[in-house]
Design an enzyme around this catalytic site. Structure first.
Site, PDB file in Angstrom:
ATOM      1  N   GLU A 266      64.969 100.973  50.700  1.00 48.51           N
ATOM      2  CA  GLU A 266      63.958 100.844  51.556  1.00 48.51           C
ATOM      3  C   GLU A 266      63.492  99.413  51.760  1.00 48.51           C
ATOM      4  O   GLU A 266      62.745  98.859  52.618  1.00 48.51           O
ATOM      5  CB  GLU A 266      62.863 101.740  51.258  1.00 48.51           C
ATOM      6  CG  GLU A 266      63.285 103.280  51.577  1.00 48.51           C
ATOM      7  CD  GLU A 266      63.447 103.693  52.943  1.00 48.51           C
ATOM      8  OE1 GLU A 266      62.931 102.717  53.906  1.00 48.51           O
ATOM      9  OE2 GLU A 266      64.020 104.611  53.071  1.00 48.51           O
TER      10      GLU A 266
ATOM     11  N   CYS B  96      60.294 100.428  61.324  1.00 52.92           N
ATOM     12  CA  CYS B  96      61.704 100.326  61.087  1.00 52.92           C
ATOM     13  C   CYS B  96      62.627 100.266  62.169  1.00 52.92           C
ATOM     14  O   CYS B  96      62.298 100.409  63.285  1.00 52.92           O
ATOM     15  CB  CYS B  96      61.676 101.646  60.335  1.00 52.92           C
ATOM     16  SG  CYS B  96      62.046 103.165  61.216  1.00 52.92           S
TER      17      CYS B  96
END
Length: 160
Positions: free
Chosen positions: A17, A26
């Site tokens: 991540e 994202c």
């Protein structure tokens, strides 16, 4: 009593991540902050909302605890620590609902461990396209899932 989240799951999620202290979108277009935390993060937060490292750690612990609880509830076969860690990382990333309806889970619960491991690679899309970061993450999860059941690759031997 719930089993703790394996350290391998925490490490894989942190690595995959990355840490973002300011909210962002994202690659799949989901508002995110910290180590992939999405709950309560809105498009209006992107570029504006900030957190500190402790908050990011707290969010990750909370998110992985939820993923671990789901894995423990959904999986009906025995798992090694590495298998459980890989599934926790997977569930955290794709969502508990996706794990619950996945062919991966169906194969796993039918004791088809190799078939389940092969399913990780199918989950490499975000926003309708293949994402290299997800391809890499799924390969790491599959390798972790198989770590205790596959014999180690022999090292090269040098003869004098």
């Amino acid at each position: 009593m719930m089993k703790p989240v394996p350290r391998q799951a925490v490490a894989l999620c942190r690595e995959s991540e990355g840490l973002f202290l300011t909210a962002y979108l994202c690659p799949a277009g989901v508002p995110t902050i910290g180590y992939g935390h999405t709950a309560g993060v809105t498009v209006a937060d992107v570029g504006v909302r900030t957190i500190n490292e402790q908050q990011a750690d707290d969010y990750l612990a909370e998110d992985l605890t939820g993923a671990a609880q789901a894995v423990d509830r959904l999986v009906t076969v025995s798992l090694t620590d590495n298998q459980r860690a890989a599934l926790i990382s997977f569930a955290f990333n794709v969502g508990v609902g996706a794990l619950g309806t996945s062919t991966l889970l169906r194969k796993l619960n039918a004791e088809d461990y190799a078939g389940a491991a092969a399913e990780f690679a199918r989950w490499n899309h975000g926003g309708g396209k293949v994402l290299p970061g997800l391809t890499k993450r799924r390969a790491k999860e599959a390798a972790m899932f198989l770590a205790d059941v596959m014999p180690p690759v022999p090292q090269a031997v040098t003869y004098n």
